[in-house]
Design a protein around this motif. Structure first.
Motif, short mmCIF file in Angstrom:
data_model
loop_
_atom_site.label_atom_id
_atom_site.label_comp_id
_atom_site.label_asym_id
_atom_site.label_seq_id
_atom_site.Cartn_x
_atom_site.Cartn_y
_atom_site.Cartn_z
N TYR A 10 52.52 38.76 -22.73
CA TYR A 10 52.92 37.69 -21.82
C TYR A 10 53.92 36.74 -22.49
O TYR A 10 54.88 36.30 -21.88
CB TYR A 10 51.68 36.93 -21.33
N THR A 11 53.69 36.47 -23.78
CA THR A 11 54.59 35.58 -24.51
C THR A 11 55.99 36.17 -24.56
O THR A 11 56.99 35.49 -24.30
CB THR A 11 54.08 35.33 -25.95
N ARG A 15 59.48 34.72 -22.94
CA ARG A 15 60.67 34.43 -23.75
C ARG A 15 61.89 35.21 -23.28
O ARG A 15 63.01 34.73 -23.38
CB ARG A 15 60.39 34.81 -25.22
N ASP A 84 59.79 26.44 -25.27
CA ASP A 84 58.87 26.82 -26.35
C ASP A 84 58.39 25.61 -27.16
O ASP A 84 57.23 25.51 -27.51
CB ASP A 84 59.57 27.78 -27.32
N ALA A 167 50.02 31.24 -20.87
CA ALA A 167 51.13 30.78 -21.71
C ALA A 167 50.65 30.09 -22.98
O ALA A 167 51.40 29.93 -23.93
CB ALA A 167 52.00 29.83 -20.89
N ASN A 170 48.26 32.92 -27.75
CA ASN A 170 49.23 33.65 -28.57
C ASN A 170 48.93 35.13 -28.50
O ASN A 170 47.83 35.54 -28.17
CB ASN A 170 49.16 33.18 -30.02
N ASP A 171 49.93 35.93 -28.83
CA ASP A 171 49.75 37.37 -28.72
C ASP A 171 48.72 37.91 -29.71
O ASP A 171 48.03 38.88 -29.45
CB ASP A 171 51.09 38.08 -28.94
#
Ligand SMILES: CCCCCCCCCCCCCC(=O)SCCNC(=O)CCNC(=O)[C@H](O)C(C)(C)COP(=O)(O)OP(=O)(O)OC[C@H]1O[C@@H](n2cnc3c(N)ncnc32)[C@H](O)[C@@H]1OP(=O)(O)O
Length: 240
Positions: A10-11, A15, A84, A167, A170-171
């Motif tokens: 998703y991150t 981006r 970001d 959002a 974190n991945d």
């Protein structure tokens, strides 16, 4: 069926993706949205993740990416996300005192770090909301005549809030998937159809595995027609 979107995380999706020109053109026709869409906006326009086709064998998001992704239901929808830098500051703020911090590097934020974050906030472009969904609602979403069905509005809040929480993860995140456990929707004024609306949401606080969010739906007249509060719970480590 459109071509499946090639997302990995998703991150990465946030981006690297940009809302389609046709959606941007459509929403740009509405002057009240100009501050959100202009180059000076604190938000970036990205596709609404839930609406993307995930592939014939992937049943994720079918309600949003097929059932209500038609010209007579939701013809256009995009998401607006803060930059970001602002998201990183919000992460610090939200998880400073929470044991549900999205990554170990964000745990135990010290007083000095908090002070630094405050100074950074003064220089980074401030976004009032953590996630905004811009959506057009067409006549086939009616309950009462020419009025959006309340269940549909609840689904929109739920989805926008889900994308909002995503959002902040974190991945490489230790935080497990989050689920809505409570969604309280207040219908203040009817939502006329057809119409264009913004659903703006914000994480209020986190505590352990629990996240509280708030949101509101407005149209071009700025009247808050629907508002919602929700509680999300992260699944225990190791799954449900
Ligand atoms: C690639 C990534 C894509 C990203 C895009 C994302 C878009 C996604 C959009 C998706 C949008 C669609 C989204 C959807 O539609 S999600 C679909 C609707 N939701 C569900 O199906 C969730 C069903 N619930 C569960 O599975 C379990 O409850 C879970 C696993 C979540 C927690 O069960 P677990 O056994 O682990 O936890 P617990 O029971 O010990 O509870 C933990 C804590 O929480 C408190 N609690 C619990 N319930 C409530 C309540 N109702 N009010 C107040 N408090 C409540 C509880 O007291 C406790 O507090 P404390 O005692 O610890 O203080």
């Amino acid at each position: 069926m459109s071509t499946p979107h090639n997302w990995t995380t998703y991150t990465a999706f946030l981006r690297t993706s940009r809302a389609s020109e046709s959606d941007l053109k459509y929403f740009a026709l509405h002057p009240w949205l100009a501050p959100l869409l202009s180059p000076g906006s604190p938000y970036r326009s990205v596709p609404f993740f839930s609406r993307l086709e995930k592939g014939e064998n992937n049943t994720l998001d079918r309600f949003f990416n097929r059932v209500i992704n038609t010209n007579d239901t939701i013809p256009h929808a995009i998401a607006l996300v803060p930059g970001d830098e602002w998201l990183a500051l919000r992460r610090k703020e939200l998880f400073a005192s929470s044991t549900s911090s999205p990554s170990s590097s964000q745990q135990n934020v010290t007083g000095e770090e908090k002070e630094q974050a405050t100074t950074e906030q003064e220089t980074t472009q401030k976004a009032e909301y953590d996630f905004i969904l811009l959506t057009s609602l067409a006549p086939s979403l009616s309950g009462f005549t020419d009025t959006a069905h309340g269940g549909l509005l609840s689904a929109l809040f739920d989805e926008a809030m889900g994308c909002c929480t995503a959002a902040f993860r974190n991945d490489d995140d230790a935080v497990q998937e989050l689920f809505t456990v409570n969604l309280n929707v207040t219908y203040r004024r009817p939502v006329p159809l057809p119409g264009v609306y913004a659903i703006r949401v914000r994480v209020e606080k986190t505590e352990g595995r629990k996240w509280w969010l708030k949101g509101e739906l407005v149209g071009g007249d700025g009247v808050v027609r629907t508002s919602a509060e929700s509680l999300w719970v992260a699944a225990r480590k190791g799954g449900l």
